[in-house]
Design a protein around this motif. Structure first.
Motif: not given
Length: 229
Positions: A3, A5, A59, A61, A92, A94, A195, A198-199, A202, A204-205
């Motif tokens: 990811i 970010a 991805c 973010a 993503a 956030v 990060c 999102v981890e 998921d 949020l993706i």
């Protein structure tokens, strides 16, 4: 999942890369330059110094609000542009307030994420932090300080995080021993927290086309248009 970010939602410009097991790279700058001048060079440095390329990123973010109108557009626009050139990369979005809560993920208790919207008005949300997990208690909102704190159920351990956390601690909670502010290295936005968010979630993706900004209040252009109307 690797990811990348980007956070341009506030007073800092921040970029990070994680691979779900480790934080590979992070830089956060409290800059006098505009985010548009610094954020893409920071991304290029992150990739160069980790030996990665866009083909290695799964991805991107980005903090998608609330926050600075211009800053949010810069961050989301940068992500959409990168994904346009590398269509395999997912996006993503956030919440800035959720990401701020992740700054304090080691805290046990309630986290009040607070950002100054304008005098006496804040963006705010409340989260529960326990065992290294963040759980949302309230939706993101923009409201007066009085409204926000009057509706909050206080608990034994409260952490304030965000650009007006120290101000609120000094003004409202100076004698409250159960209310603390986040450490100086965690009180403002950090891309590594995107990060982590999102981890942990998921959902949020999304695709780059689906990525959108959440201002929570009307932009100046919208206000001017309404006034003219």
């Amino acid at each position: 999942m690797k990811i990348l970010a980007i956070d341009t939602s506030g007073k800092t410009a921040s970029v990070a890369i994680s691979d779900a097991e480790r934080l590979l790279w992070e830089k956060t700058v409290f800059t006098k330059l505009t985010h548009s001048q610094v954020i893409l060079p920071m991304v290029e440095s992150a990739l160069a110094e980790t030996g990665l390329d866009y083909t290695d990123i799964d991805c991107i973010a980005v903090a998608n609000g609330p926050g600075s109108y211009t800053g949010l557009r810069i961050g989301v626009g940068a992500v959409k542009g990168i994904c346009l050139g590398a269509p395999h990369i997912k996006a993503a979005g956030v919440s800035t307030l959720l990401a701020l809560a992740y700054n304090c993920v080691g805290h046990e208790g309630r986290i009040f994420s607070v950002m100054r919207a304008r005098p006496k008005i804040i963006y705010g949300a409340v989260f529960e932090s326990s065992g290294g997990k963040i759980r949302r208690i309230t939706d993101d909102k923009v409201c007066s300080e009085e409204e926000f704190f009057s509706q909050m159920e206080f608990c034994e351990n409260i952490m304030l995080v965000g650009d007006c956390a120290a101000e609120l601690k000094a003004g409202r909670f100076a004698t409250a021993e159960n209310v603390r502010t986040a450490p100086v290295n965690c009180i403002l936005q950090r891309a590594s927290s995107l990060c982590m968010a999102v981890e942990d979630d998921d959902s949020l993706i999304c695709t780059a086309d689906e990525l959108a900004v959440s201002y929570l209040q009307a932009t100046k252009a919208e206000k001017d248009k309404a006034h003219r109307g």
